[in-house]
Design a protein around this motif. Structure first.
Motif, PDB file in Angstrom:
ATOM      1  N   ARG A 163       2.782   4.427  85.583  1.00  0.00           N
ATOM      2  CA  ARG A 163       2.786   6.013  85.057  1.00  0.00           C
ATOM      3  C   ARG A 163       1.989   6.466  86.006  1.00  0.00           C
ATOM      4  O   ARG A 163       0.932   7.059  86.067  1.00  0.00           O
ATOM      5  CB  ARG A 163       1.736   5.771  83.745  1.00  0.00           C
ATOM      6  N   GLY A 185       7.551  12.163  81.626  1.00  0.00           N
ATOM      7  CA  GLY A 185       8.150  10.831  81.083  1.00  0.00           C
ATOM      8  C   GLY A 185       7.428   9.763  82.074  1.00  0.00           C
ATOM      9  O   GLY A 185       7.249   8.719  81.587  1.00  0.00           O
ATOM     10  N   ASN A 195       7.080   7.815  74.160  1.00  0.00           N
ATOM     11  CA  ASN A 195       8.478   8.043  74.553  1.00  0.00           C
ATOM     12  C   ASN A 195       9.465   8.011  73.270  1.00  0.00           C
ATOM     13  O   ASN A 195       8.766   7.862  72.137  1.00  0.00           O
ATOM     14  CB  ASN A 195       8.891   6.702  75.379  1.00  0.00           C
ATOM     15  N   SER A 196      10.687   8.353  73.416  1.00  0.00           N
ATOM     16  CA  SER A 196      11.640   8.224  72.352  1.00  0.00           C
ATOM     17  C   SER A 196      12.074   7.191  71.628  1.00  0.00           C
ATOM     18  O   SER A 196      13.028   6.922  70.858  1.00  0.00           O
ATOM     19  CB  SER A 196      12.792   9.138  72.487  1.00  0.00           C
TER      20      SER A 196
END
Length: 285
Positions: free
Chosen positions: A207, A244, A250-251
């Motif tokens: 990240r 992102g 997140n999705s």
């Protein structure tokens, strides 16, 4: 007389091997033949010389094929080959794959370091997973000693190189690391690509989205057109990509629900209406 040549006229140029009877043949000489079987090589050389001699004498390929019971394609292969060595292929070749291929980069590196003892090198590659015989290792090193040109391992398949590049370096075995190192040493573009791929993977897993601008600048400095198009696409939506690569959300959950609803729809297709589908979706939530 005109017309096709007779078998007798063809045999004039063909050596009569039957007249020699059962005389013992002289021992075969060691040559730099590309074939594994010298007996096979000698047969091909003799047939190649015969076909070319008959062609130079004015005989047609069709008449040669009838005389020696060869197909037109076989006669054409002999006729088109400038030398017998152009005909070898398949199982008669020396450069077939073997269980030692995976360990040849390691052997080459140790050879360059000065270790030429076959038994010692065999003992070193056995713990790495080698299951072949000592004789195969000894033959490979013997060929390196006597060959006028350096003997090298066959290059790995592109798919295997891709797997190595996309894998974490610490998960690769010592042999895989050596083989990848050898590939990258012979291709600067692939070496640069590997660096960019691993740098992006580090940003993704740790990240570190704030490093994305520096990564894009580094990509543009290398002559890698495929990565340039990727960088241009990322740059058009830079803020979203940085988010992102940085934020923990997140999705994935949303995609999971969408997949579950699609599964329910397929199960109920043609059986019920929207009301029942709605109840199943809500009850399964």
């Amino acid at each position: 007389m005109g017309g096709h040549p007779t078998p007798q006229s063809l045999r004039v140029l063909v050596p009569n091997t039957e007249a020699k009877g059962n005389e013992p043949s002289p021992p075969e000489e060691k040559t730099d033949s590309p074939w594994r079987s010298e007996r096979f090589a000698n047969r091909v050389r003799a047939r190649h010389a015969t076909v070319h001699a008959l062609l130079e004498a004015g005989h047609s390929r069709r008449s040669i094929g009838r005389q020696f019971r060869m197909t037109n394609r076989t006669v054409k292969s002999f006729a088109d080959a400038a030398k017998p060595e152009d005909l070898f292929r398949g199982q008669w070749q020396h450069n077939r794959s073997s269980v030692l291929d995976e360990y040849k980069p390691y052997l080459d590196e140790r050879w360059d370091e000065g270790c030429t003892n076959a038994w010692k090198l065999w003992e070193e590659i056995v713990p790495l997973g080698y299951r072949g015989s000592y004789g195969r290792v000894s033959a490979y090193l013997r060929e390196k000693r006597t060959s006028p040109r350096p003997v090298t391992a066959q290059p790995p398949a592109p798919r295997m190189v891709t797997i190595w590049i996309l894998s974490r370096p610490e998960t690769l075995t010592e042999t895989e690391q050596l083989r990848l190192k050898a590939v990258l040493a012979n291709c600067p573009e692939l070496d640069a690509l590997t660096g960019h791929v691993r740098s992006f993977a580090q940003m993704l897993t740790e990240r570190q989205g704030e490093r994305l601008p520096q990564w894009l600048d580094a990509v543009r400095q290398d002559d890698l057109p495929s990565l340039h198009s990727l960088a241009a696409g990322i740059d058009r939506d830079r803020d979203a990509v940085i988010a992102g690569l940085t934020l923990p959300w997140n999705s994935g959950v949303v995609e999971g629900h969408v997949y579950r609803i699609e599964m329910l729809k397929r199960q109920m297709f043609g059986r019920a209406g929207f009301d029942l589908l709605r109840k199943r979706v809500l009850l399964a939530s």
